[in-house]
Design an enzyme around this catalytic site. Structure first.
Site, PDB file in Angstrom:
ATOM      1  N   ASN A 105      41.776  11.499 -66.142  1.00  0.00           N
ATOM      2  CA  ASN A 105      41.786  11.369 -65.076  1.00  0.00           C
ATOM      3  C   ASN A 105      43.049  10.928 -64.503  1.00  0.00           C
ATOM      4  OD1 ASN A 105      41.416  10.615 -62.308  1.00  0.00           O
ATOM      5  ND2 ASN A 105      39.101   9.936 -62.824  1.00  0.00           N
ATOM      6  N   ASP A 106      43.401   9.560 -64.889  1.00  0.00           N
ATOM      7  CA  ASP A 106      44.578   9.060 -64.503  1.00  0.00           C
ATOM      8  C   ASP A 106      45.881   9.616 -64.872  1.00  0.00           C
ATOM      9  OD1 ASP A 106      42.968   6.925 -63.594  1.00  0.00           O
ATOM     10  OD2 ASP A 106      43.315   5.605 -65.090  1.00  0.00           O
ATOM     11  N   VAL A 107      45.778  10.446 -65.985  1.00  0.00           N
ATOM     12  CA  VAL A 107      47.040  10.786 -66.327  1.00  0.00           C
ATOM     13  C   VAL A 107      47.530  12.172 -65.760  1.00  0.00           C
ATOM     14  CG1 VAL A 107      46.754   9.954 -68.715  1.00  0.00           C
ATOM     15  CG2 VAL A 107      45.775  12.007 -68.639  1.00  0.00           C
ATOM     16  N   SER A 139      42.312   3.095 -64.516  1.00  0.00           N
ATOM     17  CA  SER A 139      42.609   2.369 -63.176  1.00  0.00           C
ATOM     18  C   SER A 139      41.637   2.327 -62.287  1.00  0.00           C
ATOM     19  CB  SER A 139      43.980   3.127 -62.888  1.00  0.00           C
ATOM     20  OG  SER A 139      43.749   4.409 -62.290  1.00  0.00           O
TER      21      SER A 139
END
Ligand SMILES: NC(=O)c1ccc[n+]([C@@H]2O[C@H](COP(=O)([O-])OP(=O)(O)OC[C@H]3O[C@@H](n4cnc5c(N)ncnc54)[C@H](OP(=O)(O)O)[C@@H]3O)[C@@H](O)[C@H]2O)c1
Ligand SMILES: NC(=O)c1ccc[n+]([C@@H]2O[C@H](COP(=O)([O-])OP(=O)(O)OC[C@H]3O[C@@H](n4cnc5c(N)ncnc54)[C@H](OP(=O)(O)O)[C@@H]3O)[C@@H](O)[C@H]2O)c1
Ligand SMILES: NC(=O)c1ccc[n+]([C@@H]2O[C@H](COP(=O)([O-])OP(=O)(O)OC[C@H]3O[C@@H](n4cnc5c(N)ncnc54)[C@H](O)[C@@H]3O)[C@@H](O)[C@H]2O)c1
Ligand SMILES: NC(=O)c1ccc[n+]([C@@H]2O[C@H](COP(=O)([O-])OP(=O)(O)OC[C@H]3O[C@@H](n4cnc5c(N)ncnc54)[C@H](O)[C@@H]3O)[C@@H](O)[C@H]2O)c1
Lengths: 456, 93, 375, 375, 456, 93
Positions: E381-383, E422
């Site tokens: 997700n965040d990456v 995050s």
């Protein structure tokens, strides 16, 4: 013959239910529902038939239904599981007989029909009659009533001549329609004899394929007579079964590794009953290996050096997970010297993520093979060789082995006829309850997975 | 009956039969053979029609014979198939 | 009088194994034997005296050995220990049969029947008694751990916020029991493992563990399945291929051995010269001379900035499990011949006959006699 | 005059890392900085002087630091080293900010601008500069290796001809960066790994590595997502569950830490008393006091027959990769502020402001001031 | 009208080829062969038609064939790939128009027919005409000729009234057959208007489903007119398409997550063209994810913490192997902080046996996303959150990310709408080229594998 | 034509159509729609028959219209489908 709409409609419904029923039966998950659906179709079709206005011989009809139905119902309920195949044969033969009889009535009545109709009636009668006597022979053989394979001196020639005669008589019937009673009688006699003669020399082991063939025959006969009677429900049920049965026959022959022509024309000389193939390695397909395990309650997996060579451990674990999800108990049996180094299998199974509590060593698991429905041997050989127990001359004599041979079924995945580390033959592979799945362990496990999934 | 239409029906029925069976596991071969054996037991309907219009004793005899055989095919086929398929009982996962 | 089995504390340098563990003690007792053990003999393997329920503890080796019919050992006995052995008793252990004529003479002088497990025939039935395999597995595992612990790099690949660490390259030379275990251990830790062995079957075995076989491009397979002599050119080509693999490795583990002989020298001074700065070489063959020309048994040598470790007695670094396996090997070897508390060997048995070193005051093993020139 | 970056050999006890590796040296040079390094400073990490193409080698620390605008270090400087720092220069490293008031005073006396990487805010953008993470990964990996090497048992399960070895049971307490790496390392070696952490998210993280979470049955999750104080009963229940897990383990690895505080004592003397004979405890928190009551930092204590290892400076055991990662952390921290060979920090930047320890002759980090009572 | 056997036979052959052709088209592997087979069927059927004795207006017929065929052929060849859907719509409409026209001729001729025949002729004419004008509207909308969705005040009521009138007129035609020309004309006009009115308010995004529905309509119309003409080839082709088309319409509606009734009766108020659905998460099924990757030439897999949580690594690697076997280039892109510890993904991929040379870090791979046909994001997700590049207020601002968004298609496997570590929303999931495959990563990868295998 | 038989044909054809489509990947939805669109282009045959027996100018006109439309359906359907399916070219494994 114009029939009321509700009769036609009911028959239409019956045909529809047959198709859905058959469709259901083609997958393990829905098979049981399938037969029930088809059963309702049958009830509907029969019930509707009673509603045909002006039906004669009703008492007789009820009697016939009662006699035939009850006899078959009771015998079908009572028969032992192992005797099922011959029951299928005999019921099938009866269907063929019924189809032939319908044709006989049409001939006897001598109504004028179009040439096409007469032709189909004759063809239906011929294959129905052949299916009738042929199925009776099949039954007799499987039931052990007929013990020997009776092979005439020039069997194939006799077959051809008889077939030619019956076709000739049939052609005559079409040409001369309505035919003389003698001709009709002769035709039926020859057709019945043909069924007998063709089937007599076939060995017990090939019988299931032959029964399937006769099953397709009966289907076609029913379809053709359906045409003669102007009944589309019969046509559809008959032809669907005919087509499905033909394909099924081919699939079965393929699964046995014997082309259909071989089975029919160069029958194996069966020594006694159906035991001709004992003592050979018996191949099995991935789909069957999958089905055997899917419907087992306990499977023990015996990995060996071949699993390591094939790097099949991940697939094997995936397969295990699917089986467990389906409620099958799966255990891994690790022989102390499986592979080529101490702990070889442990390294691989750990890599694949097999939890330790599914892994058992020889002492822990050897008592459990007797309760296992399937022992799946993956690229192992020496460690499951029963001659280590008994054959003092064997280089592996005295080594404790995994008792895979005590499981109800054994499936062995290996690439071919290669021996193991010790270089000796393995008697396990020749036993009755053992089936070989030839191929590299990784793709084979993959295929099993695929089939397992389709049985979800 | 119109021969051409019958041909179309034959074709479609055959196609249907083929499609249905195309990919069955070997383990189902025998039950499926038995099941399709049951289905052609519908011949009993034909036999009933034939008997229902039988006039002469010969026709009646053959008709009786035909109905009895057909009924046996249907009844026996059902029972046997049903029993064979009992082994595919769904396990609780 | 029933058989008495005796075990003393191993006195060898850094030896922490023991020849009897509580589990096998119980089994021997069940066969009717009486057991005597020097106290605290199992402590270094983490088996405490109270764990040995069926064993009579003795204050010293002399007391333990007194009156024993069968003595279990890990290592060969020293002269002093031989003195403590009862005349005519049976001795079994890893006796290093080719090492010392004198030891054999001392044993024969006391008419000791000695079994050296190194001599065990490698037939299927004898696998459960094969101490070389069980200890080899321990040694190979330890080699892998030593290499990882001494390496100044990660073994596995690691993609991190501070950049990507490439996996370490490990080369294992000799893929026998120990070599394969070393391969497996390094693979598990995530290293890129290559391996080499002269045996033709080794390639498949190496690959079965997911490692890469170093293909020297030269096949020693000759006519009729026998190995053939390599030509000088071929030998050079082979050595060069291997040297290149050695030069590319971060870690080299050598385990090559030839039974009863000095270990073959495979990694020459020259090859070490081509190795990476800071690379590690773990020479498991140190005990029998080493596969590397520069190996000093038991020492850590830094040559050309390459760390050469020559660890000795590797199984002794994991004494709990090494002892457990070894003790079971002994039990499996002996138990068929203990009936109702009496020890009676069938001298016609292939395994017994193949393993016996000394009997009736003479060295009887043909190969040993030949090698030591006592024929 | 353009920026001069200086690096000296680390003189700390057993410290073998270096703050500059050839790769980052090249990158700094590309940014226009000049580089000076004490000779052989990289050797213990296996980086040789000729590998540093862009760096001017100096005979000693004084020469290296002379005229430097920016000094890169791994460990905090000693008093002597602070003396060598040019007045007003910038210093960056793992400076142990809470350790010594005196050090801070010395730095402030020389008006050094000091960045302590321990203080780096843990925001997404700063992950590539996070030396605690990079060094924690090294430490966790080493912990796993030490535990395996010191254990007298196999970690993996092993089915052999001489019986089946059950896998070792490893318990990891504290599942932060290092703890997770230790879990992964032990799992890879085949051990049965359990782990425990107080953070609620740790459970999923532990399980994502295939290890088992030790469920103490007590949840610290209170209303509104905040952790709540546990009742005495709950604390006792928690301790007992953990004690049982400790007692069952062959190996215990502890990594629990609380930033800027002494490590929590989790394994009490009592719990050690219930451990298996011969079990191993590796206390990674030794440096900050230890998670085990009996830990002696840097020592190997045997208490109640349990081996308690308190290894110090674990990343330094794998200096090649530890230095590589650390040097990249430094580069990632500094490079945004070096433009055309000049160093200019944006003091409003969250990362810079959060990491700075001393500036303009005063300690500026609020938490440090608070902890050390200099507020 | 009795036709020569060879004409009938050829038509029969044509029908057979249609069925086989359609069957072929239902699997990616044989789809191309399928259309060719069906094409031969068409040629055969048309050629045979010329052989009908006493065919009148031959010149006219050839002219019509040439004009219609050539125009369609050329436009079909020239049209841009992106404009294909409207071409399908217009060709389909023409088929409907032809069916309606056939009925019109029959009505015009005023021959006596059975009630059933007239009924079917009327029904066929009605749906053919609706399909004709409806398809024209669909074309106009997709082509951008008609820009707005035109919704009448009481749209549904108008629809119902119009439909009722046309059915009423149709019923009258059946009752009064042969009907007056005025009635016939009125019927057709109303039917054509109905098609227009029904289709006008439907938004561009829903058009494909509507086209598919009209396609099924045309099929039925053709089938019914085939009955009127006594032509079984038309019946079979028409009904097979009608059934297949109906099912297809349902499948398409399901894939869009909009029930068919919604599409027809409560159309979305489309803002402008067909862009109504931009800015929402679009779901996709495992079978499509499989097909997209199977027919890609390059796939980049981005694993994240979710893969670890799901323990999906083994499945993911198996999937990769299958793709590679099929000739697809597959690479793994590991973000520096994917997962929850340094090297988290490495540990897992190594465990699954992914070779190191398929694993690339951010710097190595980021340039390659642009050439990737598919980026498969598994539990990350965040990456892959593009706002890290641009949104200064985001907590992940400044973190380098994997440029998965630059791939031609992005497939994201995650369980639901959960955020990552995050806790921020991910803009990638809302972009046009991104599709969400919801579910636990392990079973989802398993499903993809299964579908990939069936596309072998 | 016999309505009952037609009903059977309808049923079987519908079943066949259904079976064929039952499990297609979404990626094939559009090509398949286009392909089946092509197949009902066989309406051109019907149109030809109708035109072939057309007598009045009105019939001829409608017939011409019908044939042209049908031909367009068939030709256009083929071309478009063929082009769509070109993307399923078999890769060399
Ligand atoms: N564990 C140890 O420490 C150790 C050490 C040395 C020797 N050994 C000996 O090794 C043997 C181990 O027994 P085992 O049962 O594990 O192995 P095995 O007896 O060597 O048999 C392995 C079988 O796997 C099959 N195979 C090989 N590659 C395959 C592949 N890719 N896919 C599928 N099948 C494959 C081979 O048959 P096909 O060629 O027909 O495929 C072969 O028959 C014992 O005799 C033991 O004494 C063990
Ligand atoms: N690598 C390190 O050292 C480290 C350390 C600490 C923090 N972090 C942070 O962790 C994050 C890592 O990014 P990431 O992209 O790997 O993970 P992520 O941003 O945390 O996203 C993981 C996604 O996976 C999905 N997921 C969870 N379980 C799943 C399952 N069983 N099946 C399918 N999907 C599942 C979740 O969505 P659903 O809930 O909808 O399924 C979630 O959106 C970064 O923000 C990084 O800064 C990294
Ligand atoms: N009972 C059994 O069947 C049994 C039991 C144990 C081992 N074995 C087999 O015996 C083999 C050897 O076992 P070991 O580990 O005791 O052997 P070992 O310790 O004597 O030697 C180790 C390895 O070094 C290799 N080697 C020797 N010279 C070499 C050279 N110049 N270059 C490279 N490699 C060289 C050997 O081939 C051997 O694989 C193994 O492969 C094992 O499978 C069989
Ligand atoms: N930039 C980022 O987003 C980023 C970077 C690195 C780490 N982190 C996160 O921060 C967390 C902590 O990282 P760390 O390794 O530096 O922590 P740390 O070294 O400070 O502590 C190690 C672990 O000990 C645990 N602990 C503390 N007291 C305990 C107790 N009494 N019992 C059991 N466990 C106890 C902590 O919860 C922590 O997980 C990690 O989970 C990591 O995911 C985030």
């Amino acid at each position: 013959m114009s029939l009321p709409t509700y009769v036609q409609g009911a028959w239409f419904g019956g045909a529809l239910l047959f198709i859905f029923g058959l469709k259901g039966m083609s997958s393990p998950a829905s098979a049981r529902k399938g037969i029930v659906v088809a059963g309702y179709g049958m009830l509907l079709a029969i019930a509707a038939t009673f509603l045909i206005p002006g039906l004669k011989n009703l008492a007789l009809m009820l009697a016939a239904l009662a006699v035939g139905g009850a006899a078959a119902w009771i015998s079908g309920k009572k028969v032992k599981m192992t005797d099922m195949p011959q029951m299928v044969a005999i019921y099938n033969g009866m269907g063929g007989g019924a189809a032939a009889a319908i044709a006989a009535i049409e001939f006897a009545r001598g109504d004028a029909h179009s040439t096409v109709t007469t032709l189909l009636a004759v063809v239906g009668a011929l294959i129905g009659a052949v299916s009738f006597t042929g199925s009776c022979v099949a039954w007799a053989k499987l039931q052990g009533v007929l013990k020997k394979a009776h092979r005439l001196p020039a069997q194939n020639a006799v077959n051809v001549v008889l077939a030619a005669i019956s076709i000739g008589l049939g052609a005559a019937m079409v040409a001369l329609a309505p035919a003389q009673p003698e001709l009709i009688l002769g035709f039926f006699v020859i057709a019945l004899v043909l069924g007998l003669i063709v089937t007599l020399p076939i060995g017990g082991a090939d019988m299931p394929v032959v029964i399937s063939l006769f099953n397709a025959f009966t289907g076609l006969a029913v379809g053709f007579e359906g045409y003669v009677l102007g009944n589309p429900a019969l046509i559809i049920a008959g032809i669907v079964v005919g087509a499905a049965g033909t394909l099924l026959t081919q699939l079965m022959a393929k699964a046995m590794n014997r082309p259909l022509s071989n089975i029919l024309f160069t029958p194996m000389v069966a020594a006694g009953g159906g035991e001709a193939i004992s003592g050979t390695m018996k191949e099995v397909g991935a789909i069957d290996a999958a089905a055997m395990m899917r419907y087992a309650s306990k499977v023990v997996i015996v990995p060996g050096y071949g699993m390591a060579v094939a790097h099949a451990q991940h697939k094997v674990w995936e397969m295990t997970e699917i089986l467990e999800e389906a409620g099958v108990e799966v255990k891994f049996a690790i022989h102390p010297v499986a592979g080529r180094m101490p702990g070889h299998m442990n390294v691989l199974l750990a890599e694949a993520g097999v939890p330790y509590d599914k892994i058992f060593d020889l002492e822990e698991i050897n008592g459990e093979f007797g309760q296992a429905d399937v022992a799946l041997v993956i690229g192992a050989n020496d460690v499951v060789n029963p001659s280590a127990r008994t054959d003092k001359s064997s280089p592996i004599y005295g080594m404790p082995i995994l008792n895979a041979d005590l499981a109800q079924n054994v499936i062995v995945i290996k690439r071919g006829k290669g021996t193991g580390y010790s270089g000796v033959e393995n008697a396990l592979f020749y036993t009755d309850n053992c089936r070989m799945l030839y191929g590299d362990a990784q793709p084979m496990a993959g295929e099993i997975i695929q089939h397992l999934k389709s049985m979800a | 009956m119109d021969g051409l239409l019958a041909l179309y029906i034959f074709m479609l029925a055959a196609f249907t039969g083929y499609e249905i069976i195309a990919k069955v596991p070997v383990i189902l071969h025998t039950p499926l053979m038995s099941g399709s054996n049951f289905i052609h037991g519908v011949v009993v309907v034909g036999a009933m029609i034939a008997l229902g219009s039988a006039e002469t004793p010969l026709e009646q005899a053959i008709g009786f014979f035909a109905v009895a055989l057909g009924a046996a095919n249907a009844a026996g086929g059902y029972v046997v198939t049903e029993r064979m398929l009992a082994m595919f009982k769904k396990k609780e996962g | 009088m029933s058989l008495t089995i005796a075990v003393a504390r191993e006195r060898g340098d850094g030896e922490s194994r023991v020849a009897l563990v509580p589990e096998t003690a119980k089994k021997f007792a069940a066969l009717g034997a009486r057991l005597r053990m020097e106290q605290s003999a199992g402590v270094s393997s983490h088996f405490l005296d109270p764990d040995y329920a069926d064993v009579a503890m003795q204050p010293g080796i002399a007391e333990a050995y007194a009156g024993a019919g069968l003595v279990l050992r890990v290592t060969p006995p020293s002269t002093a220990e031989i003195d403590a052995l009862p005349e005519g008793s049976v001795l079994i252990g890893l006796l290093k049969p080719y090492e010392s004529k004198e030891r054999l003479a001392a044993l024969n002088a006391k008419k000791i029947t000695a079994f050296a497990l190194e001599l065990l025939p490698r037939i299927s039935r004898a696998q459960s008694m094969d101490a070389l395999s069980s200890q080899g597995a321990c040694a190979g595992y330890q080699c892998g751990l030593i290499a990882a612990a001494r390496c100044t790099k990660f073994f596995p690949m690691l993609t991190t916020a501070a950049g990507t660490i490439r996996p370490a390259r490990v080369l294992v030379i000799g893929a026998g029991v120990a070599g394969l275990q070393a391969i497996a251990t390094c693979k598990r830790l995530g290293a890129m493992v290559e391996a080499y062995d002269v045996r033709a079957a080794a390639r498949e075995q190496i690959e079965s563990l997911g490692a890469k076989f170093v293909d020297t491009g030269v096949s020693a397979d000759g006519a009729g399945g026998y190995a053939r002599e390599l030509t000088a050119d071929e030998k050079a080509a082979q050595a060069e291929k291997l040297a290149r693999a050695v030069a590319a490795a971060d870690v080299v583990i050598t385990t090559a051995a030839i039974p009863g002989k000095k270990a073959p020298v495979i990694v020459t001074r020259d090859m070490v010269g081509r190795m990476k700065y800071g690379a590690i070489l773990v020479d498991m063959a140190a005990e029998s001379g080493g596969n590397c020309e520069l190996t000093q048994p038991g020492e850590h040598v830094i040559a050309n900035d390459v760390n050469i470790h020559g660890p000795l007695n590797l199984p002794s670094r994991m004494p709990t499990h090494a002892s457990e396996l070894y003790a079971k090997n002994l039990y499996n070897f002996l138990s068929p011949w203990i009936r109702d508390g009496e020890l009676a060997f069938d001298w016609a048995d292939e395994v017994v006959a193949g393993t016996v070193l000394c009997r009736d005051g003479a060295t009887v093993h043909p190969t040993v006699k030949q090698v030591l020139g006592e024929a």
